[in-house]
Design a protein around this motif. Structure first.
Motif, PDB file in Angstrom:
ATOM      1  N   VAL A  39       1.032  -2.365   2.028  1.00  0.00           N
ATOM      2  CA  VAL A  39       0.305  -2.781   0.681  1.00  0.00           C
ATOM      3  C   VAL A  39      -0.554  -1.483   0.559  1.00  0.00           C
ATOM      4  O   VAL A  39      -0.937  -1.177  -0.790  1.00  0.00           O
ATOM      5  CB  VAL A  39      -0.761  -3.907   0.882  1.00  0.00           C
ATOM      6  CG1 VAL A  39      -1.602  -4.182  -0.309  1.00  0.00           C
ATOM      7  CG2 VAL A  39       0.049  -5.377   0.796  1.00  0.00           C
ATOM      8  N   SER A  40      -1.139  -0.717   1.577  1.00  0.00           N
ATOM      9  CA  SER A  40      -1.965   0.366   1.271  1.00  0.00           C
ATOM     10  C   SER A  40      -0.984   1.443   0.490  1.00  0.00           C
ATOM     11  O   SER A  40      -1.612   1.924  -0.473  1.00  0.00           O
ATOM     12  CB  SER A  40      -2.396   0.951   2.688  1.00  0.00           C
ATOM     13  OG  SER A  40      -1.204   1.061   3.510  1.00  0.00           O
ATOM     14  N   ALA A  42       1.448   1.032  -1.320  1.00  0.00           N
ATOM     15  CA  ALA A  42       1.620   0.627  -2.951  1.00  0.00           C
ATOM     16  C   ALA A  42       0.210   0.737  -3.527  1.00  0.00           C
ATOM     17  O   ALA A  42       0.282   1.257  -4.719  1.00  0.00           O
ATOM     18  CB  ALA A  42       2.040  -0.916  -2.711  1.00  0.00           C
ATOM     19  N   LEU A  43      -0.795   0.685  -3.005  1.00  0.00           N
ATOM     20  CA  LEU A  43      -2.199   0.804  -3.661  1.00  0.00           C
ATOM     21  C   LEU A  43      -2.477   2.253  -4.006  1.00  0.00           C
ATOM     22  O   LEU A  43      -2.716   2.770  -4.876  1.00  0.00           O
ATOM     23  CB  LEU A  43      -3.411   0.157  -2.975  1.00  0.00           C
ATOM     24  CG  LEU A  43      -3.563  -1.188  -3.111  1.00  0.00           C
ATOM     25  CD1 LEU A  43      -4.529  -1.766  -2.031  1.00  0.00           C
ATOM     26  CD2 LEU A  43      -3.688  -1.705  -4.485  1.00  0.00           C
ATOM     27  N   LEU A  46      -0.351   3.470  -6.825  1.00  0.00           N
ATOM     28  CA  LEU A  46      -0.953   2.687  -8.065  1.00  0.00           C
ATOM     29  C   LEU A  46      -2.028   3.543  -8.433  1.00  0.00           C
ATOM     30  O   LEU A  46      -2.440   3.553  -9.706  1.00  0.00           O
ATOM     31  CB  LEU A  46      -0.873   1.333  -8.080  1.00  0.00           C
ATOM     32  CG  LEU A  46       0.234   0.493  -7.808  1.00  0.00           C
ATOM     33  CD1 LEU A  46      -0.276  -1.109  -7.753  1.00  0.00           C
ATOM     34  CD2 LEU A  46       0.861   0.243  -9.341  1.00  0.00           C
ATOM     35  N   VAL A  47      -3.259   3.547  -7.698  1.00  0.00           N
ATOM     36  CA  VAL A  47      -4.687   4.015  -8.072  1.00  0.00           C
ATOM     37  C   VAL A  47      -4.714   5.285  -7.482  1.00  0.00           C
ATOM     38  O   VAL A  47      -5.926   5.662  -7.878  1.00  0.00           O
ATOM     39  CB  VAL A  47      -5.592   2.858  -7.704  1.00  0.00           C
ATOM     40  CG1 VAL A  47      -5.446   1.675  -8.256  1.00  0.00           C
ATOM     41  CG2 VAL A  47      -5.589   2.893  -6.237  1.00  0.00           C
ATOM     42  N   ARG A  50      -8.599   6.692  -6.441  1.00  0.00           N
ATOM     43  CA  ARG A  50      -9.734   5.774  -6.437  1.00  0.00           C
ATOM     44  C   ARG A  50      -9.481   4.841  -5.022  1.00  0.00           C
ATOM     45  O   ARG A  50     -10.221   4.064  -4.636  1.00  0.00           O
ATOM     46  CB  ARG A  50      -9.549   4.814  -7.653  1.00  0.00           C
ATOM     47  CG  ARG A  50      -9.797   5.453  -8.640  1.00  0.00           C
ATOM     48  CD  ARG A  50      -9.839   4.598 -10.198  1.00  0.00           C
ATOM     49  NE  ARG A  50     -10.065   5.555 -11.141  1.00  0.00           N
ATOM     50  CZ  ARG A  50      -9.675   4.870 -12.553  1.00  0.00           C
ATOM     51  NH1 ARG A  50      -9.293   3.687 -12.718  1.00  0.00           N
ATOM     52  NH2 ARG A  50      -9.817   5.623 -13.624  1.00  0.00           N
ATOM     53  N   TYR A  51      -8.033   4.941  -4.228  1.00  0.00           N
ATOM     54  CA  TYR A  51      -7.973   4.028  -3.384  1.00  0.00           C
ATOM     55  C   TYR A  51      -9.023   4.427  -2.034  1.00  0.00           C
ATOM     56  O   TYR A  51      -9.674   3.566  -1.495  1.00  0.00           O
ATOM     57  CB  TYR A  51      -6.906   4.423  -2.658  1.00  0.00           C
ATOM     58  CG  TYR A  51      -6.221   3.901  -1.235  1.00  0.00           C
ATOM     59  CD1 TYR A  51      -5.977   2.556  -1.412  1.00  0.00           C
ATOM     60  CD2 TYR A  51      -6.399   4.456  -0.171  1.00  0.00           C
ATOM     61  CE1 TYR A  51      -5.770   1.782  -0.147  1.00  0.00           C
ATOM     62  CE2 TYR A  51      -6.170   3.768   1.076  1.00  0.00           C
ATOM     63  CZ  TYR A  51      -5.800   2.441   0.899  1.00  0.00           C
ATOM     64  OH  TYR A  51      -5.342   1.801   2.231  1.00  0.00           O
ATOM     65  N   ILE A  54     -12.360   2.204  -2.225  1.00  0.00           N
ATOM     66  CA  ILE A  54     -12.346   0.784  -2.175  1.00  0.00           C
ATOM     67  C   ILE A  54     -13.050   0.353  -0.717  1.00  0.00           C
ATOM     68  O   ILE A  54     -14.070  -0.561  -0.970  1.00  0.00           O
ATOM     69  CB  ILE A  54     -10.898   0.553  -1.990  1.00  0.00           C
ATOM     70  CG1 ILE A  54     -10.029   0.397  -3.431  1.00  0.00           C
ATOM     71  CG2 ILE A  54     -10.969  -1.155  -1.395  1.00  0.00           C
ATOM     72  CD1 ILE A  54      -8.484   0.409  -3.155  1.00  0.00           C
ATOM     73  N   LEU A  75      -3.884  -4.945   4.210  1.00  0.00           N
ATOM     74  CA  LEU A  75      -3.280  -3.453   3.691  1.00  0.00           C
ATOM     75  C   LEU A  75      -2.112  -3.225   4.780  1.00  0.00           C
ATOM     76  O   LEU A  75      -1.421  -2.386   4.329  1.00  0.00           O
ATOM     77  CB  LEU A  75      -4.383  -2.560   3.863  1.00  0.00           C
ATOM     78  CG  LEU A  75      -5.316  -2.678   2.760  1.00  0.00           C
ATOM     79  CD1 LEU A  75      -6.437  -1.579   2.809  1.00  0.00           C
ATOM     80  CD2 LEU A  75      -4.822  -2.538   1.287  1.00  0.00           C
ATOM     81  N   ALA A  79       4.195  -5.050   1.663  1.00  0.00           N
ATOM     82  CA  ALA A  79       3.891  -5.359   0.214  1.00  0.00           C
ATOM     83  C   ALA A  79       4.742  -6.605  -0.382  1.00  0.00           C
ATOM     84  O   ALA A  79       4.411  -7.092  -1.270  1.00  0.00           O
ATOM     85  CB  ALA A  79       4.091  -4.069  -0.723  1.00  0.00           C
TER      86      ALA A  79
END
Length: 107
Positions: A39-40, A42-43, A46-47, A50-51, A54, A75, A79
């Motif tokens: 998931v980390s 994928a984040l 995406l961001v 900005r990751y 968090i 994380l 995903a």
């Protein structure tokens, strides 16, 4: 209206989970070994920048223990699995309520 939004978001997460599952399967076949996207990653895709914001935001505004044991585990999870579980949970929350009173078919 809320049920509709929950179901819509749930279907989007289920679709994203299946797409991630296919991508992970193609990567695993190409590498001749099991490979999945956490998931980390994928984040980060995406961001982007900005990751990194968090972790301090969660530790400062919510609670420091929420970051280390709970969110780091999520994380690191695949995903596809997280998206599918979240999608099915949202679909379950957005389901139609069952009728409380019905016709009894047993005699």
């Amino acid at each position: 209206m809320v049920r509709f939004l929950l179901r819509l978001i749930g279907y989007v997460f289920v679709a994203a989970g299946f797409v991630a599952l296919v991508i992970d399967g193609a990567r695993s076949i190409a590498n001749a070994g099991l490979r999945f996207m956490p998931v980390s990653e994928a984040l980060i895709a995406l961001v982007q920048e900005r990751y990194q914001l968090i972790q301090p935001a969660i530790e400062r505004n919510i609670h420091p223990w929420l970051w280390d044991p709970l969110l780091l585990t999520v994380l690191r999870a695949p995903a596809a699995v997280v998206a599918l579980l979240l999608g099915f949970a949202l679909l379950w929350l957005g389901r139609r309520p069952e009728a409380a009173i019905g016709i009894v078919t047993r005699r």
